[in-house]
Write a protein that holds these residues in place. Structure first.
Motif, PDB file in Angstrom:
ATOM      1  N   GLU A 157     -30.619 -63.695  20.486  1.00  9.87           N
ATOM      2  CA  GLU A 157     -30.172 -62.531  19.718  1.00  9.87           C
ATOM      3  C   GLU A 157     -28.888 -61.940  20.303  1.00  9.87           C
ATOM      4  OE1 GLU A 157     -31.891 -58.302  17.997  1.00  9.87           O
ATOM      5  OE2 GLU A 157     -33.179 -59.556  19.227  1.00  9.87           O
ATOM      6  N   ALA A 158     -27.965 -61.574  19.427  1.00  6.77           N
ATOM      7  CA  ALA A 158     -26.687 -60.996  19.834  1.00  6.77           C
ATOM      8  C   ALA A 158     -26.801 -59.485  19.999  1.00  6.77           C
ATOM      9  CB  ALA A 158     -25.616 -61.319  18.813  1.00  6.77           C
ATOM     10  N   PHE A 159     -26.105 -58.968  21.011  1.00  2.00           N
ATOM     11  CA  PHE A 159     -26.065 -57.535  21.270  1.00  2.00           C
ATOM     12  C   PHE A 159     -24.638 -56.993  21.359  1.00  2.00           C
ATOM     13  CE2 PHE A 159     -30.274 -58.728  22.664  1.00  2.00           C
ATOM     14  CZ  PHE A 159     -31.045 -57.688  22.182  1.00  2.00           C
ATOM     15  N   VAL A 160     -23.651 -57.864  21.409  1.00  2.00           N
ATOM     16  CA  VAL A 160     -22.245 -57.458  21.461  1.00  2.00           C
ATOM     17  C   VAL A 160     -21.535 -58.141  20.292  1.00  2.00           C
ATOM     18  CG1 VAL A 160     -20.109 -57.501  22.798  1.00  2.00           C
ATOM     19  CG2 VAL A 160     -22.304 -57.200  23.971  1.00  2.00           C
ATOM     20  N   PHE A 161     -20.844 -57.333  19.499  1.00  2.00           N
ATOM     21  CA  PHE A 161     -20.159 -57.824  18.309  1.00  2.00           C
ATOM     22  C   PHE A 161     -18.705 -57.369  18.368  1.00  2.00           C
ATOM     23  CE2 PHE A 161     -24.544 -56.804  17.513  1.00  2.00           C
ATOM     24  CZ  PHE A 161     -25.030 -57.955  16.928  1.00  2.00           C
ATOM     25  N   ALA A 162     -17.798 -58.212  17.901  1.00  2.00           N
ATOM     26  CA  ALA A 162     -16.382 -57.838  17.907  1.00  2.00           C
ATOM     27  C   ALA A 162     -15.692 -58.409  16.679  1.00  2.00           C
ATOM     28  CB  ALA A 162     -15.703 -58.351  19.169  1.00  2.00           C
ATOM     29  N   GLU A 163     -14.737 -57.643  16.179  1.00  2.00           N
ATOM     30  CA  GLU A 163     -13.880 -58.097  15.084  1.00  2.00           C
ATOM     31  C   GLU A 163     -12.505 -58.362  15.677  1.00  2.00           C
ATOM     32  OE1 GLU A 163     -11.857 -56.446  10.998  1.00  2.00           O
ATOM     33  OE2 GLU A 163     -13.761 -55.571  11.651  1.00  2.00           O
ATOM     34  N   LEU A 164     -12.002 -59.560  15.471  1.00  2.00           N
ATOM     35  CA  LEU A 164     -10.729 -59.968  16.049  1.00  2.00           C
ATOM     36  C   LEU A 164      -9.601 -59.754  15.047  1.00  2.00           C
ATOM     37  CD1 LEU A 164     -11.982 -63.264  17.710  1.00  2.00           C
ATOM     38  CD2 LEU A 164     -11.862 -60.966  18.690  1.00  2.00           C
ATOM     39  N   PRO A 165      -8.349 -59.667  15.528  1.00  2.00           N
ATOM     40  CA  PRO A 165      -7.211 -59.458  14.627  1.00  2.00           C
ATOM     41  C   PRO A 165      -7.092 -60.535  13.549  1.00  2.00           C
ATOM     42  CG  PRO A 165      -6.545 -59.111  16.894  1.00  2.00           C
ATOM     43  CD  PRO A 165      -7.953 -59.656  16.938  1.00  2.00           C
ATOM     44  N   SER A 166      -7.596 -61.720  13.808  1.00  2.00           N
ATOM     45  CA  SER A 166      -7.529 -62.809  12.832  1.00  2.00           C
ATOM     46  C   SER A 166      -8.459 -62.582  11.642  1.00  2.00           C
ATOM     47  CB  SER A 166      -7.909 -64.127  13.508  1.00  2.00           C
ATOM     48  OG  SER A 166      -9.268 -64.089  13.926  1.00  2.00           O
ATOM     49  N   GLY A 167      -9.353 -61.574  11.771  1.00  4.40           N
ATOM     50  CA  GLY A 167     -10.342 -61.323  10.734  1.00  4.40           C
ATOM     51  C   GLY A 167     -11.675 -61.969  11.058  1.00  4.40           C
ATOM     52  N   ARG A 168     -11.681 -62.822  12.046  1.00  8.50           N
ATOM     53  CA  ARG A 168     -12.911 -63.476  12.486  1.00  8.50           C
ATOM     54  C   ARG A 168     -13.746 -62.486  13.288  1.00  8.50           C
ATOM     55  NH1 ARG A 168     -13.905 -67.285  17.248  1.00  8.50           N
ATOM     56  NH2 ARG A 168     -15.896 -68.186  16.686  1.00  8.50           N
ATOM     57  N   SER A 169     -15.058 -62.623  13.197  1.00 11.07           N
ATOM     58  CA  SER A 169     -15.925 -61.795  14.025  1.00 11.07           C
ATOM     59  C   SER A 169     -16.719 -62.706  14.944  1.00 11.07           C
ATOM     60  CB  SER A 169     -16.864 -60.946  13.169  1.00 11.07           C
ATOM     61  OG  SER A 169     -17.696 -61.773  12.399  1.00 11.07           O
ATOM     62  N   VAL A 170     -17.077 -62.184  16.103  1.00 10.53           N
ATOM     63  CA  VAL A 170     -17.865 -62.931  17.073  1.00 10.53           C
ATOM     64  C   VAL A 170     -19.076 -62.093  17.467  1.00 10.53           C
ATOM     65  CG1 VAL A 170     -15.962 -64.312  17.997  1.00 10.53           C
ATOM     66  CG2 VAL A 170     -16.443 -62.079  18.982  1.00 10.53           C
ATOM     67  N   ALA A 171     -20.126 -62.786  17.870  1.00  7.90           N
ATOM     68  CA  ALA A 171     -21.356 -62.126  18.307  1.00  7.90           C
ATOM     69  C   ALA A 171     -21.815 -62.806  19.585  1.00  7.90           C
ATOM     70  CB  ALA A 171     -22.428 -62.242  17.227  1.00  7.90           C
ATOM     71  N   TYR A 172     -22.227 -61.995  20.568  1.00  7.32           N
ATOM     72  CA  TYR A 172     -22.645 -62.531  21.856  1.00  7.32           C
ATOM     73  C   TYR A 172     -23.950 -61.888  22.307  1.00  7.32           C
ATOM     74  CZ  TYR A 172     -17.866 -64.284  22.231  1.00  7.32           C
ATOM     75  OH  TYR A 172     -16.676 -64.927  21.999  1.00  7.32           O
ATOM     76  N   CYS A 173     -24.741 -62.654  23.026  1.00  8.19           N
ATOM     77  CA  CYS A 173     -25.937 -62.103  23.669  1.00  8.19           C
ATOM     78  C   CYS A 173     -25.464 -61.154  24.776  1.00  8.19           C
ATOM     79  CB  CYS A 173     -26.794 -63.236  24.257  1.00  8.19           C
ATOM     80  SG  CYS A 173     -25.982 -64.179  25.566  1.00  8.19           S
ATOM     81  N   ALA A 174     -26.389 -60.463  25.403  1.00 11.45           N
ATOM     82  CA  ALA A 174     -26.014 -59.510  26.453  1.00 11.45           C
ATOM     83  C   ALA A 174     -25.298 -60.216  27.609  1.00 11.45           C
ATOM     84  CB  ALA A 174     -27.246 -58.771  26.953  1.00 11.45           C
ATOM     85  N   HIS A 175     -25.775 -61.396  27.968  1.00 12.99           N
ATOM     86  CA  HIS A 175     -25.165 -62.137  29.080  1.00 12.99           C
ATOM     87  C   HIS A 175     -23.717 -62.501  28.778  1.00 12.99           C
ATOM     88  CE1 HIS A 175     -24.510 -65.182  32.156  1.00 12.99           C
ATOM     89  NE2 HIS A 175     -24.164 -66.019  31.188  1.00 12.99           N
ATOM     90  N   HIS A 176     -23.491 -63.158  27.639  1.00 14.75           N
ATOM     91  CA  HIS A 176     -22.135 -63.564  27.296  1.00 14.75           C
ATOM     92  C   HIS A 176     -21.273 -62.368  26.902  1.00 14.75           C
ATOM     93  CE1 HIS A 176     -23.978 -67.666  26.863  1.00 14.75           C
ATOM     94  NE2 HIS A 176     -22.997 -67.846  27.715  1.00 14.75           N
ATOM     95  N   GLY A 177     -21.882 -61.342  26.316  1.00 15.54           N
ATOM     96  CA  GLY A 177     -21.135 -60.120  26.004  1.00 15.54           C
ATOM     97  C   GLY A 177     -20.577 -59.485  27.256  1.00 15.54           C
ATOM     98  N   THR A 178     -21.372 -59.453  28.303  1.00  9.33           N
ATOM     99  CA  THR A 178     -20.910 -58.906  29.586  1.00  9.33           C
ATOM    100  C   THR A 178     -19.792 -59.774  30.145  1.00  9.33           C
ATOM    101  OG1 THR A 178     -23.080 -57.961  30.042  1.00  9.33           O
ATOM    102  CG2 THR A 178     -21.628 -58.293  31.921  1.00  9.33           C
ATOM    103  N   ARG A 179     -19.956 -61.080  30.024  1.00  8.29           N
ATOM    104  CA  ARG A 179     -18.955 -62.018  30.557  1.00  8.29           C
ATOM    105  C   ARG A 179     -17.619 -61.857  29.837  1.00  8.29           C
ATOM    106  NH1 ARG A 179     -20.132 -68.342  30.648  1.00  8.29           N
ATOM    107  NH2 ARG A 179     -20.861 -67.956  32.759  1.00  8.29           N
ATOM    108  N   TYR A 180     -17.625 -61.682  28.522  1.00 11.35           N
ATOM    109  CA  TYR A 180     -16.393 -61.675  27.732  1.00 11.35           C
ATOM    110  C   TYR A 180     -15.891 -60.272  27.367  1.00 11.35           C
ATOM    111  CZ  TYR A 180     -17.678 -66.574  27.066  1.00 11.35           C
ATOM    112  OH  TYR A 180     -18.030 -67.881  27.264  1.00 11.35           O
ATOM    113  N   LEU A 181     -16.589 -59.230  27.765  1.00  9.41           N
ATOM    114  CA  LEU A 181     -16.253 -57.874  27.311  1.00  9.41           C
ATOM    115  C   LEU A 181     -14.845 -57.440  27.698  1.00  9.41           C
ATOM    116  CD1 LEU A 181     -17.356 -55.525  25.705  1.00  9.41           C
ATOM    117  CD2 LEU A 181     -18.271 -54.582  27.814  1.00  9.41           C
ATOM    118  N   ASP A 182     -14.422 -57.713  28.922  1.00 13.17           N
ATOM    119  CA  ASP A 182     -13.070 -57.305  29.327  1.00 13.17           C
ATOM    120  C   ASP A 182     -12.004 -57.965  28.457  1.00 13.17           C
ATOM    121  OD1 ASP A 182     -13.981 -55.593  31.298  1.00 13.17           O
ATOM    122  OD2 ASP A 182     -13.866 -57.116  32.885  1.00 13.17           O
TER     123      ASP A 182
END
Length: 78
Positions: A35-60
């Motif tokens: 299950e994803a807990f971190v979601f982001a919308e990128l300038p390209s219009g694409r959205s990404v979803a990450y679990c807590a582990h990967h969300g923490t890794r990629y948040l910065d």
């Protein structure tokens, strides 16, 4: 169309909304459905979803490029 079942606590609610869970894009590459807990919308219009582990890794990195970030890591059950 049949109405979905409603819990007795919610018996006076007029409508029921459901939302399918989203899964981590990185974990999905391994065949896992986490299950994803971190979601982001990128300038390209694409959205990404990450679990807590990967969300923490990629948040910065997401903070540097994303237009919108929704962080629900506080909802992870300990």
């Amino acid at each position: 169309m049949d109405e979905p079942p409603v819990d007795i606590v919610d018996r006076y609610r007029d409508s029921v909304e459901t939302q399918a869970p989203e899964y981590c894009d990185t974990c999905a590459g391994t065949g896992a459905r986490v299950e994803a807990f971190v979601f982001a919308e990128l300038p390209s219009g694409r959205s990404v979803a990450y679990c807590a582990h990967h969300g923490t890794r990629y948040l910065d990195g997401l903070r540097e490029i994303a237009l919108v970030i929704v962080d629900h890591r506080h909802l992870v059950m300990a």
